[in-house]
Design a protein around this motif. Structure first.
Motif, PDB file in Angstrom:
ATOM      1  N   LEU A 159       0.718  -1.311  -0.202  1.00  0.00           N
ATOM      2  CA  LEU A 159      -0.153  -0.176  -0.171  1.00  0.00           C
ATOM      3  C   LEU A 159       0.852   1.232  -0.021  1.00  0.00           C
ATOM      4  CD1 LEU A 159      -3.030  -0.810   2.476  1.00  0.00           C
ATOM      5  CD2 LEU A 159      -2.771  -0.920  -0.148  1.00  0.00           C
ATOM      6  N   ARG A 160       2.126   1.331   0.814  1.00  0.00           N
ATOM      7  CA  ARG A 160       2.681   2.326   0.818  1.00  0.00           C
ATOM      8  C   ARG A 160       3.804   2.360  -0.539  1.00  0.00           C
ATOM      9  NH1 ARG A 160       4.326   4.209   5.875  1.00  0.00           N
ATOM     10  NH2 ARG A 160       5.401   5.802   4.438  1.00  0.00           N
ATOM     11  N   MET A 161       3.823   1.626  -1.439  1.00  0.00           N
ATOM     12  CA  MET A 161       4.466   1.512  -2.473  1.00  0.00           C
ATOM     13  C   MET A 161       3.689   1.743  -3.929  1.00  0.00           C
ATOM     14  SD  MET A 161       7.400   1.492  -1.223  1.00  0.00           S
ATOM     15  CE  MET A 161       8.426   1.427  -2.827  1.00  0.00           C
ATOM     16  N   ILE A 162       2.445   2.143  -3.849  1.00  0.00           N
ATOM     17  CA  ILE A 162       1.510   2.171  -4.922  1.00  0.00           C
ATOM     18  C   ILE A 162       2.005   3.377  -5.892  1.00  0.00           C
ATOM     19  CG2 ILE A 162      -0.834   2.923  -5.981  1.00  0.00           C
ATOM     20  CD1 ILE A 162      -1.752   1.415  -3.444  1.00  0.00           C
ATOM     21  N   PRO A 490      17.795  -2.172  -5.955  1.00  0.00           N
ATOM     22  CA  PRO A 490      16.894  -1.124  -5.576  1.00  0.00           C
ATOM     23  C   PRO A 490      15.368  -1.478  -5.748  1.00  0.00           C
ATOM     24  CG  PRO A 490      18.763  -0.009  -6.791  1.00  0.00           C
ATOM     25  CD  PRO A 490      18.624  -1.651  -7.065  1.00  0.00           C
ATOM     26  N   GLY A 491      14.980  -2.289  -6.903  1.00  0.00           N
ATOM     27  CA  GLY A 491      13.720  -2.529  -7.272  1.00  0.00           C
ATOM     28  C   GLY A 491      13.146  -3.640  -6.046  1.00  0.00           C
ATOM     29  N   ILE A 492      13.884  -4.636  -5.539  1.00  0.00           N
ATOM     30  CA  ILE A 492      13.509  -5.391  -4.599  1.00  0.00           C
ATOM     31  C   ILE A 492      13.679  -5.312  -3.064  1.00  0.00           C
ATOM     32  CG2 ILE A 492      13.757  -7.354  -6.465  1.00  0.00           C
ATOM     33  CD1 ILE A 492      15.997  -8.146  -4.901  1.00  0.00           C
ATOM     34  N   LEU A 493      14.506  -4.206  -3.035  1.00  0.00           N
ATOM     35  CA  LEU A 493      14.880  -3.924  -1.696  1.00  0.00           C
ATOM     36  C   LEU A 493      13.663  -3.647  -0.626  1.00  0.00           C
ATOM     37  CD1 LEU A 493      17.179  -3.314   0.181  1.00  0.00           C
ATOM     38  CD2 LEU A 493      17.231  -0.959  -0.518  1.00  0.00           C
ATOM     39  N   PRO A 494      12.500  -3.099  -1.024  1.00  0.00           N
ATOM     40  CA  PRO A 494      11.316  -3.075  -0.083  1.00  0.00           C
ATOM     41  C   PRO A 494      10.845  -4.412   0.465  1.00  0.00           C
ATOM     42  CG  PRO A 494      11.117  -1.374  -1.631  1.00  0.00           C
ATOM     43  CD  PRO A 494      12.160  -2.321  -2.251  1.00  0.00           C
ATOM     44  N   TYR A 495      10.816  -5.368  -0.555  1.00  0.00           N
ATOM     45  CA  TYR A 495      10.506  -6.864  -0.479  1.00  0.00           C
ATOM     46  C   TYR A 495      11.253  -7.463   0.411  1.00  0.00           C
ATOM     47  CZ  TYR A 495       6.950  -5.708  -4.340  1.00  0.00           C
ATOM     48  OH  TYR A 495       5.755  -5.210  -4.832  1.00  0.00           O
ATOM     49  N   TYR A 496      12.808  -7.394  -0.005  1.00  0.00           N
ATOM     50  CA  TYR A 496      13.517  -7.909   0.977  1.00  0.00           C
ATOM     51  C   TYR A 496      13.578  -7.683   2.381  1.00  0.00           C
ATOM     52  CZ  TYR A 496      18.156  -8.899   3.307  1.00  0.00           C
ATOM     53  OH  TYR A 496      18.930  -9.202   4.218  1.00  0.00           O
ATOM     54  N   VAL A 497      13.402  -6.392   2.493  1.00  0.00           N
ATOM     55  CA  VAL A 497      13.235  -5.685   3.817  1.00  0.00           C
ATOM     56  C   VAL A 497      12.074  -6.477   4.545  1.00  0.00           C
ATOM     57  CG1 VAL A 497      13.142  -3.914   5.441  1.00  0.00           C
ATOM     58  CG2 VAL A 497      14.683  -3.747   3.352  1.00  0.00           C
ATOM     59  N   THR A 498      11.114  -6.384   4.020  1.00  0.00           N
ATOM     60  CA  THR A 498       9.953  -7.013   4.552  1.00  0.00           C
ATOM     61  C   THR A 498      10.071  -8.415   4.765  1.00  0.00           C
ATOM     62  OG1 THR A 498       8.329  -5.528   3.281  1.00  0.00           O
ATOM     63  CG2 THR A 498       7.296  -7.524   4.104  1.00  0.00           C
ATOM     64  N   THR A 569      12.659   2.424   5.006  1.00  0.00           N
ATOM     65  CA  THR A 569      12.556   3.937   4.921  1.00  0.00           C
ATOM     66  C   THR A 569      13.431   4.265   3.820  1.00  0.00           C
ATOM     67  OG1 THR A 569      11.941   4.272   7.331  1.00  0.00           O
ATOM     68  CG2 THR A 569      12.329   6.234   5.672  1.00  0.00           C
ATOM     69  N   PHE A 570      14.480   3.813   3.676  1.00  0.00           N
ATOM     70  CA  PHE A 570      15.375   4.221   2.719  1.00  0.00           C
ATOM     71  C   PHE A 570      14.917   3.660   1.360  1.00  0.00           C
ATOM     72  CE2 PHE A 570      19.013   2.665   0.261  1.00  0.00           C
ATOM     73  CZ  PHE A 570      19.604   3.709  -0.338  1.00  0.00           C
ATOM     74  N   ALA A 571      14.545   2.396   1.457  1.00  0.00           N
ATOM     75  CA  ALA A 571      14.232   1.737   0.340  1.00  0.00           C
ATOM     76  C   ALA A 571      12.955   2.380  -0.222  1.00  0.00           C
ATOM     77  CB  ALA A 571      13.693   0.113   0.692  1.00  0.00           C
ATOM     78  N   GLU A 572      11.903   2.728   0.656  1.00  0.00           N
ATOM     79  CA  GLU A 572      10.756   3.150   0.171  1.00  0.00           C
ATOM     80  C   GLU A 572      10.884   4.431  -0.629  1.00  0.00           C
ATOM     81  OE1 GLU A 572       7.901   4.472   3.268  1.00  0.00           O
ATOM     82  OE2 GLU A 572       6.309   4.029   2.258  1.00  0.00           O
ATOM     83  N   ARG A 573      11.867   5.362  -0.017  1.00  0.00           N
ATOM     84  CA  ARG A 573      12.255   6.701  -0.486  1.00  0.00           C
ATOM     85  C   ARG A 573      13.025   6.603  -1.738  1.00  0.00           C
ATOM     86  NH1 ARG A 573      14.560   8.326   3.623  1.00  0.00           N
ATOM     87  NH2 ARG A 573      16.533   7.708   3.095  1.00  0.00           N
ATOM     88  N   ARG A 574      13.755   5.361  -1.689  1.00  0.00           N
ATOM     89  CA  ARG A 574      14.415   5.353  -2.976  1.00  0.00           C
ATOM     90  C   ARG A 574      13.706   5.099  -4.329  1.00  0.00           C
ATOM     91  NH1 ARG A 574      19.890   3.397  -4.675  1.00  0.00           N
ATOM     92  NH2 ARG A 574      19.751   3.444  -6.831  1.00  0.00           N
ATOM     93  N   THR A 575      12.634   4.159  -3.960  1.00  0.00           N
ATOM     94  CA  THR A 575      11.736   3.711  -5.011  1.00  0.00           C
ATOM     95  C   THR A 575      10.830   4.761  -5.458  1.00  0.00           C
ATOM     96  OG1 THR A 575      11.874   1.505  -3.910  1.00  0.00           O
ATOM     97  CG2 THR A 575       9.840   1.846  -5.484  1.00  0.00           C
TER      98      THR A 575
END
Length: 578
Positions: A159-162, A490-498, A569-575
């Protein structure tokens, strides 16, 4: 007629008799409904603690035990899905709610399954006295706690990455909140959510032994199921029963993969966010079978159409609920007041906990638990690091090749579902045979509850990765390390962190069953915080159980706050910048 060989024309020339697809599909649907009905009926039988059913190690009892276990896991999965939609959506859409809900989710994830069982079993039994539904709900709730947090984190992250362009499209079409949720947010999150549902279902298997063979002090409850079958086989040192349990697990996992998750993965392909078409799409023989039937396909289409109409309904009465508009200064003041209330509630809770421990826990107890927590923390960090270096490259390779994903998926689900308890005979034999140190060599058992969260989330991230970006990287000939650094990571970083957050929580939970190993009368203790909580739970020492759970929660929250949340937070901002 394209199904001429499979259909028989009736004498009136207007109707067509059911073909083999129709017959097979109807038999399959009726069989599933009958089995689920039988399992639900058994969950409502009378129950007395003094006269519990004896667990038979006969092979003929395993099919019914497998049915009972699957019923509990499916009920927990349904509850987890409802929890995910409500909890994660509220956290993603409200800043003030997120201040409470996300840290609370960290706490909930850090509490081990035995901790929930210790304090909820009596409650559920008292809720339905004399009925097996009480213990069943206790087991379902325990399995729920091993599934829900992972799914909630995944949905919240999605939801945060839409993408902003999709958000603007919804605004231009003037979607209501209800329409936005079902037509944008759920479809966008669906590919990642389904992979995490598979991981959560597999994670439930890891703790099914603890949830079906409940032991808290003098309270002992055994529910018929594969988990209790395994616990009985371990107690009696019956290797043949262990082998039959592994076979039953394999068949069960294969069935729900083919009948539930494979169709869901194929269905979720339509929700991929990309500007180019994927080379190979996931397929399901069950979806193809239903689509090729003459009688079930129209019914399926009708149900789908009704569900779509529900998602498209505007529900204008929700839009008429008055919304208070706040000036910036007023909003700042309310934020401060809310934060103050949260801090006061937290201080009050800590005060109650300190008062409880004041008379029940000594300084030596606290020192012992903290040292055990440091040992388990070291194990978790080592395992997360090893799992990252192994499964991130493999997850990317599998995610980029849908054919590989279809092959790997059932194997990964089985390995993720493989309970550490089934490795006890091997672990005990090798450690005793070679006089090895249990503190070191019991540690690999924890990885069974750790690595798969990273693998499944990385696969989900690559699946959601837009193909046009991959083609652009290919056009510009970006290869080797630059491809990993500038494109994929960079593309999969939010998923990896999750995945890493839930992997960390899974490893702490896994310590409960992997730092203390029983095989008949032989018992190995690897020390650590998991071993401490396990031994205190067995003894029914509630103050020490609460102390161990509190320290474990403290370690997990500190790790999430100091490492994973800043990285997320870094991954979300970068994406979003990309």
């Amino acid at each position: 007629m394209h199904q001429g060989l499979a259909m028989v024309v009736r004498n009136d020339g207007n109707q067509v008799a059911p073909g083999w697809r129709d017959v097979f599909a109807v038999v399959l649907v009726l069989t599933v409904i009958t089995l689920l009905g039988s399992g639900a009926h058994q969950m409502l039988m009378p129950f007395t603690q003094a006269h519990q059913p004896e667990i038979s190690l006969s092979v003929s009892a395993l099919p019914n035990y497998a049915l009972r276990t699957i019923m509990r896991m499916l009920a927990a999965m349904l509850a987890s899905l409802v929890f995910t939609f409500v909890y994660a959506t509220l956290a993603a859409k409200s800043r003030r709610a997120a201040l409470v809900l996300i840290p609370l989710l960290d706490v909930l994830q850090s509490v081990p399954v035995l901790g929930y069982l210790s304090f909820t079993t009596v409650f559920f039994i008292a809720l339905f006295p004399g009925n097996v539904l009480g213990p069943e709900l206790a087991a379902i709730f325990a399995i729920f706690t091993s599934q829900a947090w992972n799914m909630a984190f995944s949905f919240y992250e999605s939801l945060r990455m839409i993408p902003n362009d999709l958000d603007e499209a919804c605004r231009s079409f003037r979607f209501s909140g209800w329409q936005r949720f079902w037509r944008l947010e759920v479809p966008f999150a669906m590919p990642g959510l389904i992979w995490n549902m598979m991981m959560s279902m597999s994670g439930g298997w890891f703790f099914v032994v603890a949830s079906e063979a409940i032991t808290v002090g003098t309270l002992k409850i055994t529910l018929p199921g594969i988990g209790s079958y395994v616990a009985t086989a371990i107690e009696r040192r019956d290797l043949s029963a262990i082998a039959w349990a592994i076979l039953a697990m394999t068949i069960t996992i294969l069935l729900y993969d083919q009948l539930l998750f494979r169709p869901l993965v194929a269905w979720a392909e339509k929700f991929r966010f990309e500007q180019t078409t994927a080379q190979v799409s996931a397929k399901s023989w069950l979806v193809s079978l239903i689509s090729g039937t003459r009688y079930l396909q129209p019914a399926s289409s009708r149900i789908t159409r009704h569900l779509q109409n529900v998602g498209r309904a505007r529900l204008s009465w929700l839009d008429k609920i008055p919304r208070v508009t706040q000036a910036a200064a007023q909003r700042q003041l309310l934020d401060r007041l809310w934060l103050t209330l949260v801090l006061l509630a937290l201080a009050y809770g800590i005060g109650l906990l300190a008062h409880f421990f004041k008379n029940e826990v000594t300084f030596n107890d606290l020192l012992t638990v903290f040292q055990a927590g440091l040992l388990t923390l070291l194990r978790v960090v080592v395992l997360i690091t090893i799992a990252t270096f192994i499964w991130v490259p493999i997850g990317v390779a599998v995610g980029l090749r849908p054919r590989w994903a279809q092959i790997v998926q059932p194997f990964a689900q089985f390995l993720a579902a493989f309970p550490a308890n089934l490795m006890f005979p091997v672990a005990v034999f090798l450690i005793v045979r070679y006089d090895a140190n249990p503190r070191i060599w019991l540690t690999p058992l924890m990885i069974l509850g750790t690595q798969w969260y990273i693998l499944f989330n990385v696969i989900a991230g690559v699946t959601a990765f837009p193909s046009d970006l991959l083609e652009s990287a290919r056009s510009f000939r970006i290869k080797s390390w630059r491809w990993w650094r500038d494109v994929m990571l960079p593309g999969i970083l939010p998923y990896y962190v999750t995945g890493a957050i839930t992997a960390s929580g899974g490893a702490w939970n896994a310590s409960i069953v992997s730092e203390v190993v029983n095989w008949g009368s032989t018992k190995l203790n690897g020390a650590g915080l998991g071993a401490y909580i396990s031994s205190m739970t067995e003894a029914g020492n509630y103050p020490q159980i609460a102390l161990g759970i509190s320290v474990m929660s403290l370690f997990v929250i500190a790790m999430n706050r100091l490492l994973w949340r800043p990285l997320y937070t870094f991954a979300e901002r970068r994406t979003r910048l990309d």
